[in-house]
Design a protein around this motif. Structure first.
Motif: not given
Ligand code: CA
Ligand code: CA
Length: 146
Positions: A103-106, A113-127
């Motif tokens: 994203y930053f390259k573009e 930043t938003i995509a990363t935040i949301l991804e963190i939310g989804t990935s941390l859900k299991q842990f």
């Protein structure tokens, strides 16, 4: 400090804070975004120092995660506390970084930043699942280098 504040405009900042709120509905993990002026030691050393400075270790499960961005060079690093490191594989960080880099390259800083935040939310859900009565341990607003 004025130019720091301009990295994300008002509307972009609002969307980022909203994304953090959304992400934290999935996990007890606590996400923060920090904007610094420039790289001083190295992006990682700087990010680690800020992680301490803004007391991101102040979570019960040590599951704070910081997205640290420099205004001038548009570099970033993603720093997680020890609770997260104990549970995730190194690929967890590689995946997040790779996506955010693309994203930053573009020049899509807000989207990335938003995509990363949301991804963190989804990935941390299991842990670190969200549990009813969860406390917002760390402020969701963007922090800036003073
Ligand atoms: Ca929380
Ligand atoms: Ca929070």
């Amino acid at each position: 400090m004025w130019f720091n504040k301009s990295f994300f405009n008002k509307e972009e900042s609002r969307r980022i804070v909203e994304a953090i709120r959304e992400a934290e509905k999935n996990t007890s993990g606590e996400i923060r975004v920090h904007i610094a002026k420039k790289v001083r030691q190295s992006i990682l050393d700087d990010g680690l120092a800020v992680f301490q400075k803004i007391r991101m270790y102040k979570t019960a499960e040590r599951n704070g995660i910081l997205i640290y961005i420099t205004h001038k060079s548009r570099q970033f690093c993603i720093i997680g506390d020890e609770g997260i490191h104990k549970k995730v594989a190194p690929q967890f960080w590689d995946n997040l970084s790779e996506k955010m880099t693309s994203y930053f390259k573009e020049q899509k800083f807000t989207e990335g930043t938003i995509a990363t935040i949301l991804e963190i939310g989804t990935s941390l859900k299991q842990f670190f699942p969200y549990i009813k009565g969860d406390k917002d341990e760390l402020d969701n607003t963007i922090s800036y280098e003073e």
